[in-house]
Design a protein around this motif. Sequence first.
Motif, PDB file in Angstrom:
ATOM      1  N   ALA A 129      24.500  29.615 -39.772  1.00 53.20           N
ATOM      2  CA  ALA A 129      23.483  28.963 -40.610  1.00 53.20           C
ATOM      3  C   ALA A 129      23.321  29.721 -41.927  1.00 53.20           C
ATOM      4  N   ASP A 130      23.319  31.043 -41.861  1.00 53.19           N
ATOM      5  CA  ASP A 130      23.223  31.846 -43.087  1.00 53.19           C
ATOM      6  C   ASP A 130      24.427  31.595 -43.990  1.00 53.19           C
ATOM      7  N   LEU A 131      25.624  31.561 -43.411  1.00 57.68           N
ATOM      8  CA  LEU A 131      26.837  31.328 -44.196  1.00 57.68           C
ATOM      9  C   LEU A 131      26.871  29.926 -44.799  1.00 57.68           C
ATOM     10  N   LEU A 132      26.211  28.980 -44.128  1.00 57.18           N
ATOM     11  CA  LEU A 132      26.129  27.605 -44.630  1.00 57.18           C
ATOM     12  C   LEU A 132      24.966  27.411 -45.601  1.00 57.18           C
ATOM     13  N   PHE A 133      24.241  28.476 -45.875  1.00 53.21           N
ATOM     14  CA  PHE A 133      23.095  28.461 -46.793  1.00 53.21           C
ATOM     15  C   PHE A 133      21.986  27.535 -46.308  1.00 53.21           C
ATOM     16  N   VAL A 134      21.810  27.485 -44.992  1.00 53.37           N
ATOM     17  CA  VAL A 134      20.704  26.724 -44.406  1.00 53.37           C
ATOM     18  C   VAL A 134      19.486  27.646 -44.408  1.00 53.37           C
ATOM     19  N   ARG A 135      18.402  27.174 -45.002  1.00 51.32           N
ATOM     20  CA  ARG A 135      17.184  27.983 -45.090  1.00 51.32           C
ATOM     21  C   ARG A 135      16.669  28.330 -43.688  1.00 51.32           C
ATOM     22  N   HIS A 136      16.045  29.492 -43.597  1.00 51.74           N
ATOM     23  CA  HIS A 136      15.549  29.974 -42.313  1.00 51.74           C
ATOM     24  C   HIS A 136      14.561  28.991 -41.687  1.00 51.74           C
ATOM     25  N   GLY A 137      13.712  28.394 -42.497  1.00 51.38           N
ATOM     26  CA  GLY A 137      12.751  27.421 -41.972  1.00 51.38           C
ATOM     27  C   GLY A 137      13.452  26.244 -41.307  1.00 51.38           C
ATOM     28  N   ASP A 138      14.547  25.771 -41.905  1.00 54.43           N
ATOM     29  CA  ASP A 138      15.297  24.664 -41.308  1.00 54.43           C
ATOM     30  C   ASP A 138      16.049  25.117 -40.058  1.00 54.43           C
ATOM     31  N   PHE A 139      16.520  26.343 -40.083  1.00 60.45           N
ATOM     32  CA  PHE A 139      17.166  26.934 -38.903  1.00 60.45           C
ATOM     33  C   PHE A 139      16.195  26.903 -37.707  1.00 60.45           C
ATOM     34  N   ILE A 140      14.958  27.323 -37.942  1.00 62.07           N
ATOM     35  CA  ILE A 140      13.941  27.351 -36.890  1.00 62.07           C
ATOM     36  C   ILE A 140      13.527  25.935 -36.493  1.00 62.07           C
ATOM     37  N   ARG A 141      13.319  25.058 -37.481  1.00 63.06           N
ATOM     38  CA  ARG A 141      12.923  23.669 -37.174  1.00 63.06           C
ATOM     39  C   ARG A 141      13.952  22.959 -36.306  1.00 63.06           C
ATOM     40  N   THR A 142      15.236  23.176 -36.593  1.00 61.77           N
ATOM     41  CA  THR A 142      16.261  22.512 -35.778  1.00 61.77           C
ATOM     42  C   THR A 142      16.240  23.048 -34.348  1.00 61.77           C
ATOM     43  N   LYS A 143      16.023  24.334 -34.215  1.00 64.10           N
ATOM     44  CA  LYS A 143      15.938  24.919 -32.876  1.00 64.10           C
ATOM     45  C   LYS A 143      14.756  24.324 -32.113  1.00 64.10           C
ATOM     46  N   LEU A 144      13.598  24.256 -32.764  1.00 64.82           N
ATOM     47  CA  LEU A 144      12.404  23.720 -32.103  1.00 64.82           C
ATOM     48  C   LEU A 144      12.576  22.243 -31.759  1.00 64.82           C
ATOM     49  N   ARG A 145      13.221  21.473 -32.646  1.00 64.49           N
ATOM     50  CA  ARG A 145      13.469  20.047 -32.355  1.00 64.49           C
ATOM     51  C   ARG A 145      14.318  19.885 -31.103  1.00 64.49           C
ATOM     52  N   VAL A 146      15.345  20.699 -30.986  1.00 68.11           N
ATOM     53  CA  VAL A 146      16.225  20.620 -29.809  1.00 68.11           C
ATOM     54  C   VAL A 146      15.465  21.038 -28.558  1.00 68.11           C
ATOM     55  N   GLN A 147      14.675  22.105 -28.655  1.00 67.89           N
ATOM     56  CA  GLN A 147      13.868  22.532 -27.512  1.00 67.89           C
ATOM     57  C   GLN A 147      12.890  21.445 -27.093  1.00 67.89           C
ATOM     58  N   GLN A 148      12.219  20.838 -28.047  1.00 70.02           N
ATOM     59  CA  GLN A 148      11.242  19.799 -27.731  1.00 70.02           C
ATOM     60  C   GLN A 148      11.916  18.577 -27.128  1.00 70.02           C
ATOM     61  N   ALA A 149      13.066  18.201 -27.639  1.00 71.75           N
ATOM     62  CA  ALA A 149      13.796  17.058 -27.081  1.00 71.75           C
ATOM     63  C   ALA A 149      14.215  17.361 -25.643  1.00 71.75           C
ATOM     64  N   ARG A 150      14.634  18.580 -25.384  1.00 70.77           N
ATOM     65  CA  ARG A 150      15.028  18.969 -24.029  1.00 70.77           C
ATOM     66  C   ARG A 150      13.816  18.955 -23.097  1.00 70.77           C
ATOM     67  N   ASP A 151      12.694  19.486 -23.566  1.00 68.98           N
ATOM     68  CA  ASP A 151      11.484  19.508 -22.748  1.00 68.98           C
ATOM     69  C   ASP A 151      11.024  18.095 -22.438  1.00 68.98           C
ATOM     70  N   GLY A 152      11.109  17.222 -23.413  1.00 64.69           N
ATOM     71  CA  GLY A 152      10.714  15.820 -23.220  1.00 64.69           C
ATOM     72  C   GLY A 152      11.630  15.105 -22.272  1.00 64.69           C
ATOM     73  N   SER A 153      12.938  15.375 -22.337  1.00 69.44           N
ATOM     74  CA  SER A 153      13.889  14.690 -21.455  1.00 69.44           C
ATOM     75  C   SER A 153      13.832  15.231 -20.041  1.00 69.44           C
ATOM     76  N   ASP A 154      13.377  16.498 -19.906  1.00 67.19           N
ATOM     77  CA  ASP A 154      13.247  17.074 -18.568  1.00 67.19           C
ATOM     78  C   ASP A 154      11.931  16.665 -17.903  1.00 67.19           C
ATOM     79  N   GLY A 155      11.044  16.074 -18.706  1.00 65.69           N
ATOM     80  CA  GLY A 155       9.755  15.646 -18.162  1.00 65.69           C
ATOM     81  C   GLY A 155       8.746  16.770 -18.090  1.00 65.69           C
ATOM     82  N   GLU A 156       9.120  17.978 -18.546  1.00 66.59           N
ATOM     83  CA  GLU A 156       8.224  19.115 -18.436  1.00 66.59           C
ATOM     84  C   GLU A 156       7.210  19.172 -19.565  1.00 66.59           C
ATOM     85  N   GLY A 157       7.637  18.858 -20.802  1.00 68.20           N
ATOM     86  CA  GLY A 157       6.747  19.035 -21.941  1.00 68.20           C
ATOM     87  C   GLY A 157       6.210  17.727 -22.473  1.00 68.20           C
ATOM     88  N   ALA A 158       6.534  16.618 -21.873  1.00 66.23           N
ATOM     89  CA  ALA A 158       6.128  15.316 -22.405  1.00 66.23           C
ATOM     90  C   ALA A 158       4.795  14.894 -21.862  1.00 66.23           C
TER      91      ALA A 158
END
Length: 158
Positions: A129-158
């Motif tokens: 992500a650093d080499l691709l010049f992706v800002r740290h905030g977007d790096f974190i947001r993408t991680k959180l989006r994936v985590q939230q999607a996983r939690d929602g699909s597992d039925g745990e966080g939805a």
Amino acid sequence: MLNTLQQFFNRALAMPEQAQDRRMTLELATAALLCEIVRADYHQDPRELEILRTMLQERFALGRGAVEELMQLADEEAEQAVDHFQFVRLINDHYGYDDKVALVELMWQLAYSDDELAAYEEHRIRKLADLLFVRHGDFIRTKLRVQQARDGSDGEGA
């Protein structure tokens, strides 16, 4: 093999008017970076490989055979590459910022596809992500989006 792929990269970069070569080169570069995430924890889980196949089919509208060939070439290229510069350079030259953020999100999806995030995987994604010049905030947001999607699909966080 490395020389053949390097020649392919050089030919595609030297003749940008050949859109098919440029597209194929970008596909290979993208696939190679995604293969790096699969390989980061030194264990290729079948779930990760299947997710990678699906990602490549959907992202590049390729058939199963073409995806298998692309994965094999990308894996070989990633195995032999000394660094990621050639892949990152191609992506930085030809992808817009939003496409690079989307690529980082795909990396997170791969990293989580085996139901665990190894420290090596997170480190590799952060580095890319650093080499691709992706800002740290977007790096974190993408991680959180994936985590939230996983939690929602597992039925745990939805």
